[in-house]
Every structure is written in structure tokens, then in C-alpha cells.
Design a protein around this motif. Structure first.
Motif, PDB file in Angstrom:
ATOM      1  N   SER A 155      37.764  59.984  30.609  1.00  0.00           N
ATOM      2  CA  SER A 155      37.671  61.308  31.231  1.00  0.00           C
ATOM      3  C   SER A 155      38.774  62.230  30.717  1.00  0.00           C
ATOM      4  N   ASP A 188      45.315  55.610  34.680  1.00  0.00           N
ATOM      5  CA  ASP A 188      43.887  55.872  34.478  1.00  0.00           C
ATOM      6  C   ASP A 188      43.381  54.998  33.323  1.00  0.00           C
ATOM      7  N   SER A 189      42.116  55.126  32.970  1.00  0.00           N
ATOM      8  CA  SER A 189      41.529  54.226  31.964  1.00  0.00           C
ATOM      9  C   SER A 189      42.246  54.319  30.621  1.00  0.00           C
ATOM     10  N   ASN A 234      33.597  53.446  30.361  1.00  0.00           N
ATOM     11  CA  ASN A 234      32.913  52.689  31.421  1.00  0.00           C
ATOM     12  C   ASN A 234      31.588  52.135  30.873  1.00  0.00           C
ATOM     13  N   SER A 247      41.186  63.776  34.902  1.00  0.00           N
ATOM     14  CA  SER A 247      41.095  62.315  35.046  1.00  0.00           C
ATOM     15  C   SER A 247      41.921  61.904  36.267  1.00  0.00           C
ATOM     16  N   THR A 248      41.853  60.632  36.665  1.00  0.00           N
ATOM     17  CA  THR A 248      42.584  60.233  37.878  1.00  0.00           C
ATOM     18  C   THR A 248      44.102  60.445  37.722  1.00  0.00           C
ATOM     19  N   MET A 261      37.180  47.338  32.141  1.00  0.00           N
ATOM     20  CA  MET A 261      38.582  47.630  31.816  1.00  0.00           C
ATOM     21  C   MET A 261      39.261  46.363  31.273  1.00  0.00           C
ATOM     22  N   HIS A 269      30.610  58.759  42.575  1.00  0.00           N
ATOM     23  CA  HIS A 269      30.794  60.170  42.213  1.00  0.00           C
ATOM     24  C   HIS A 269      29.498  60.981  42.244  1.00  0.00           C
ATOM     25  N   GLU A 319      33.148  62.977  36.648  1.00  0.00           N
ATOM     26  CA  GLU A 319      31.941  62.191  36.955  1.00  0.00           C
ATOM     27  C   GLU A 319      31.203  62.721  38.186  1.00  0.00           C
ATOM     28  N   TYR A 337      42.652  53.567  41.562  1.00  0.00           N
ATOM     29  CA  TYR A 337      41.805  53.364  42.756  1.00  0.00           C
ATOM     30  C   TYR A 337      42.100  52.050  43.488  1.00  0.00           C
ATOM     31  N   TYR A 381      31.342  56.621  26.929  1.00  0.00           N
ATOM     32  CA  TYR A 381      32.439  56.610  27.892  1.00  0.00           C
ATOM     33  C   TYR A 381      32.983  55.181  27.955  1.00  0.00           C
ATOM     34  N   HIS A 429      44.521  50.006  38.198  1.00  0.00           N
ATOM     35  CA  HIS A 429      43.924  51.342  38.146  1.00  0.00           C
ATOM     36  C   HIS A 429      44.330  52.128  39.397  1.00  0.00           C
ATOM     37  N   HIS A 437      37.020  64.998  39.677  1.00  0.00           N
ATOM     38  CA  HIS A 437      36.815  64.120  38.525  1.00  0.00           C
ATOM     39  C   HIS A 437      35.532  64.561  37.826  1.00  0.00           C
TER      40      HIS A 437
HETATM   41  P1  13P Z   1      39.794  57.548  34.978  1.00  0.00           P
HETATM   42  O1  13P Z   1      39.810  57.205  33.531  1.00  0.00           O
HETATM   43  O2  13P Z   1      39.885  59.042  35.213  1.00  0.00           O
HETATM   44  O3  13P Z   1      40.838  56.789  35.720  1.00  0.00           O
HETATM   45  O4  13P Z   1      38.367  57.152  35.594  1.00  0.00           O
HETATM   46  C1  13P Z   1      37.900  55.839  35.663  1.00  0.00           C
HETATM   47  C2  13P Z   1      36.808  55.669  36.614  1.00  0.00           C
HETATM   48  O5  13P Z   1      36.213  54.622  36.705  1.00  0.00           O
HETATM   49  C3  13P Z   1      36.439  56.788  37.448  1.00  0.00           C
HETATM   50  O6  13P Z   1      35.460  56.420  38.350  1.00  0.00           O
END
Ligand code: 13P
Ligand code: SF4
Length: 312
Positions: free
Chosen positions: A129, A40-41, A114, A223-224, A64, A175, A200, A26, A112, A24, A198
Motif C-alpha cells: 500500500s 507495515d508490510s 497480499n 499504509s498502516t 507475510m 476493508h 483497501e 494489526y 499486491y 504487523h 487505508h
Molecule cells: P499495510 O502494508 O498498509 O500494513 O497493509 C497490510 C494489510 O494487510 C492491510 O489490510
């Protein structure tokens, strides 16, 4: 072993075991160095669905890796540290969702990504996102919607689609801390910076209000991976970044000549940072920690995830 030696060993083992390493945005910089793909996700879910590898090493958080296991049941999915969780995913359980659904029996449930596999199994649609707005827009206008678990993303989607929804009061601990005063202070200091946020973020509703009022003319909600694409394509050379600060390293690699200012310097997801070179190496050496989902849950969750990955 030095980091360089660990990276070489990880790549050798990945080749030997026909493993793909997904990371990811991050993740730590050293994880970027071993990854076959960073995203991203939504992008990571698509990669997990389409890879020919026998093994997926997921450098991200638990939900994920679960999503990858749901999409690729014949592959071995490894999460290098089982403590890589997500506060947002923990904010709704399957029992809570069952109860909520029983109060709104005709509603369409949009969750979502997540969320746990158990929660996904109870949803009609998953979203990320980057496609939440399009997913909500694809649902007939006369249908009631239960949206969760992120309340800030929910408020954003509701406003952008002009659609009333029931929104679960969940949040991400990183966030949720972004406040409007962080933004106002930084904008005074950097009046020419483009703001990228973002959905969130805790300040999202206020930002939308300021955007519609013309007070925030230079702002985008993405999104990221959308953020990374934006810093590459934008004519601006200075950006205020409203998300987990790990992404700034990725931006510096992709677009080194621009300036990135974190909206909050301590916005760090401790769960994402659980993954490191040592536990990725151990994951490949010992084939640990395998993420598997009971078949009945997997089949139910698959439908909502397939809807997510097919809608842009
Ligand atoms: P993204 O799908 O934008 O990468 O976001 C995932 C996430 O966990 C953001 O905190
Ligand atoms: Fe979960 Fe928040 Fe970490 Fe994203 S940043 S993985 S939503 S805890």
C-alpha cells in the motif's frame, strides 16, 4: 502462567535461539510487547531481508511469513498459527492468474504483496500500500498493466497515476465493508477530525471523488505505518481511522494525547488476531510452524519482491 511470565519466557527463548520477532501493526497489544519490530508490510519485508537472526517469528499472516521465507532462505521462518490467512490473498490463485495473463500476454503484472508465493512467482512486480503508486509509475506508459488482487487499491492507484489498468475483482473482507455512509455520518459528528484511510477501503473511490470536489479537505490515504506517522506529525488532535481497529492501540501508544475514532467499530481481521502469546511461546519452544517455499517458486517470486523492496 501469567502474561508477564509468558512475555519473559518468549524473550528468553528468542535470545537463546537468536530469533527476531516481527509484528504487523494489526497485532494484539501483548504481541507489541514481545516484538523486536512493529511495522507495515513493506517495513516488515525490509526487516526480514536485512536481519542477522537465525530465526524469524512472524506475528502477522501467512503471506507475510512466506515473503520473509522468500527473502531469507537460510533462516527459519515461523508462523505461530497456520490459520492466520488473508481473505484478500485468497481472492486470486496461481491458476487464475495464469489464465488472466494468457488473455493479456504482453501485459506487465503488478501484484499486491497480499498474495501467495505461487502468485508472486507469476508477477513482474510486487507492491504494498505504501509504494503501489511509485511502482506503477515506474512502468513505461505504453505497457498494459494487470493489477491485483485488490480492486479498491487498484482503482485508487489507477486514479492517482492517471493510468488505465486491468484490475482483478478481489477484496479484503474487513476493508471492503467500509462504506461512504459510515464516513458521512462520522464526519457530521466530528467535523474537525482528520480522516485517514487505508487504500483497501471499499469507500476509496467515493472518497477520492469527494477529495477532488473539495468535500473532504481533511483526508489522507496511507499504509498502516503511514497512518501512525501521520497521527504523530499532524497538528490535528482528532482522527477518524479507516482501517482494522487494532492499529488504534498502536496509535494510542505512540501518541497518547490524541483522540481516535474508528470508521467502523467492528473492523477486525480475525486472521491477524490468531496470533497470541501462547502460540508464539509454542512456536519458539517447538520451532513451529516452519514456512518454506519450493526453491523454483522462491526464485521466481524473489525477483518481484526485490523490485518491491527497492522502490520507496
Ligand atoms: P499495510 O502494508 O498498509 O500494513 O497493509 C497490510 C494489510 O494487510 C492491510 O489490510
Ligand atoms: Fe488480509 Fe484484510 Fe486481514 Fe489485511 S485486514 S491481513 S488484507 S484479511
Amino acid at each position: 502462567m501469567t502474561n508477564k511470565e509468558k512475555i519473559t519466557k518468549i524473550r528468553e527463548l528468542a535470545k537463546e535461539k537468536n530469533a527476531v520477532i516481527l509484528a504487523h501493526n494489526y497485532q494484539l497489544p501483548e504481541i507489541y510487547d514481545i516484538a523486536d519490530f512493529i511495522g507495515d508490510s513493506l517495513e516488515l519485508s525490509r526487516k526480514a531481508a536485512n536481519t542477522n537472526a537465525d530465526v524469524i517469528v512472524f506475528c502477522g499472516v501467512h503471506f507475510m511469513a512466506e515473503t520473509a521465507a522468500i527473502l531469507s532462505p537460510s533462516k527459519t521462518v515461523l508462523l505461530p498459527d497456520l490459520e492466520a490467512g488473508c481473505s484478500l490473498a485468497d481472492s486470486i490463485t496461481a491458476d487464475q492468474l495464469k489464465m488472466w495473463k494468457s488473455e493479456h500476454p504482453d501485459a506487465v503484472v503488478v501484484m499486491y504483496v497480499n498474495t501467495s508465493a505461487d502468485v508472486k512467482a507469476l508477477a513482474d512486480y510486487c507492491c504494498t500500500s505504501s509504494n503501489a503508486i511509485n511502482i506503477v509509475e515506474s512502468i513505461p506508459a505504453d505497457k498494459e498493466i494487470l493489477f491485483g488482487p485488490d480492486m479498491f487499491l487498484g482503482a485508487y492507484v489507477s486514479k492517482r497515476t492517471n493510468r488505465k489498468m486491468h484490475i482483478w475483482p478481489g477484496e479484503c473482507h474487513v476493508h471492503a465493508q467500509f462504506r461512504n455512509d459510515h464516513l458521512v455520518n462520522l464526519q457530521k459528528k466530528h467535523p474537525n477530525a482528520e480522516l485517514i484511510l487505508h487504500p483497501e477501503c471499499g469507500c476509496i473511490s467515493q472518497c477520492l471523488y469527494m477529495m477532488s470536489d473539495g468535500q473532504l479537505s481533511n483526508a489522507k490515504i496511507l499504509s498502516t505505518s503511514g497512518m501512525i506517522a501521520e497521527v504523530k506529525s499532524s497538528e490535528s488532535d482528532e482522527f477518524i481511522i479507516g482501517t482494522e481497529i487494532g492499529i488504534i492501540e498502536r496509535m494510542k501508544r505512540e501518541e497518547p494525547n490524541k483522540k481516535y475514532i474508528p470508521l467502523k467499530e467492528d473492523a477486525i481481521c480475525k486472521y491477524m488476531k490468531k496470533i497470541n502469546l501462547d502460540n508464539v511461546l509454542l512456536a519458539l519452544q517447538n520451532m513451529q510452524h516452519e514456512i518454506s517455499i519450493p526453491e523454483d517458486i522462491r526464485k521466481q517470486a524473489l525477483l518481484s519482491i526485490e523490485r518491491m523492496i527497492t522502490i520507496k
